[in-house]
Design a protein around this motif. Structure first.
Motif, PDB file in Angstrom:
ATOM      1  N   ASP A  72      41.775  33.606  42.186  1.00 59.36           N
ATOM      2  CA  ASP A  72      42.766  34.440  42.959  1.00 59.36           C
ATOM      3  C   ASP A  72      42.912  35.738  42.400  1.00 59.36           C
ATOM      4  N   GLY A  73      42.266  36.211  41.371  1.00 62.94           N
ATOM      5  CA  GLY A  73      42.270  37.196  40.652  1.00 62.94           C
ATOM      6  C   GLY A  73      42.769  37.008  39.094  1.00 62.94           C
ATOM      7  N   PRO A  74      43.441  38.003  38.488  1.00 64.70           N
ATOM      8  CA  PRO A  74      43.675  37.814  37.009  1.00 64.70           C
ATOM      9  C   PRO A  74      44.940  36.744  36.931  1.00 64.70           C
ATOM     10  N   PRO A  75      44.721  35.934  35.990  1.00 66.36           N
ATOM     11  CA  PRO A  75      46.003  34.727  35.703  1.00 66.36           C
ATOM     12  C   PRO A  75      47.303  35.524  35.444  1.00 66.36           C
ATOM     13  N   LEU A  76      48.216  34.794  35.531  1.00 67.47           N
ATOM     14  CA  LEU A  76      49.685  35.563  35.323  1.00 67.47           C
ATOM     15  C   LEU A  76      49.604  35.942  33.717  1.00 67.47           C
ATOM     16  N   TYR A  77      49.075  34.966  32.759  1.00 71.90           N
ATOM     17  CA  TYR A  77      49.324  35.626  31.504  1.00 71.90           C
ATOM     18  C   TYR A  77      48.609  36.922  31.106  1.00 71.90           C
ATOM     19  N   VAL A  78      47.420  37.132  32.069  1.00 69.93           N
ATOM     20  CA  VAL A  78      46.541  38.306  31.840  1.00 69.93           C
ATOM     21  C   VAL A  78      47.719  39.275  32.608  1.00 69.93           C
ATOM     22  N   GLN A  79      48.063  39.299  33.525  1.00 70.92           N
ATOM     23  CA  GLN A  79      49.314  40.234  34.219  1.00 70.92           C
ATOM     24  C   GLN A  79      50.144  40.621  33.423  1.00 70.92           C
ATOM     25  N   ILE A  80      50.607  39.649  32.739  1.00 73.57           N
ATOM     26  CA  ILE A  80      51.882  39.927  31.999  1.00 73.57           C
ATOM     27  C   ILE A  80      51.424  40.699  30.732  1.00 73.57           C
ATOM     28  N   GLN A  81      50.144  40.534  30.054  1.00 72.25           N
ATOM     29  CA  GLN A  81      49.675  41.172  29.036  1.00 72.25           C
ATOM     30  C   GLN A  81      49.312  42.609  29.455  1.00 72.25           C
TER      31      GLN A  81
END
Length: 155
Positions: free
Chosen positions: A138-147
């Motif tokens: 579904d796209g970049p995981p949440l940890y990547v988005q936060i980073q």
């Protein structure tokens, strides 16, 4: 270590460390973008307690490097070079041990993988490798988005 205003933005401070040890000491002065997801409880690679110990200088040993992380380091330059060739964008490597932060919030730090030159502006190029395709459906995981959001704030 060299500390100066970043060429791309006078409000950004650039700290170029000579060694990994120097970089690790400098990182203790703030929260890095790879630490932000950990502190928000969405990373399985570290813990807030471990980060706290590292910031206090009570834990000097680096966090365990997973096989995925090792492959990411090995492939990072190749991926950046391939991206540059395929897109025609100019990609800049700030160096493994370069930390950026805004002068008004120095505790929010980032060490971006690469920058993409677009006119008079730079964009962040964050390079990820994974064997866990299901995390990216579904796209970049949440940890990547936060980073990435942390890097945007720092730069």
């Amino acid at each position: 270590m060299e500390i100066k205003k970043a060429e791309f933005d006078e409000s950004i401070v650039e700290i170029r460390c000579e060694t990994e040890e120097e970089w690790l000491v400098e990182r203790r002065k703030g929260i890095g973008s790879s630490e932000a997801p950990v502190l928000l409880g969405v990373s399985r690679w570290n813990s807030p307690y471990r980060i706290w110990l590292e910031k206090l200088g009570r834990l000097i040993a680096p966090a365990l490097m997973t096989e995925e992380m090792e492959w990411g380091r090995i492939l990072e330059s190749t991926i950046a070079d391939t991206y540059e060739k395929r897109t025609g964008d100019t990609v800049i490597d700030p160096g493994d041990y370069t930390i950026y932060h805004r002068s008004d919030i120095p505790w929010i730090q980032a060490t971006p993988d690469r920058f993409i030159v677009e006119g008079n502006h730079l964009k962040i190029l964050e390079i990820k490798t994974t064997r866990r395709e299901e995390d990216w459906i579904d796209g970049p995981p949440l940890y990547v988005q936060i980073q990435l959001h942390h890097q945007f704030l720092a730069t």
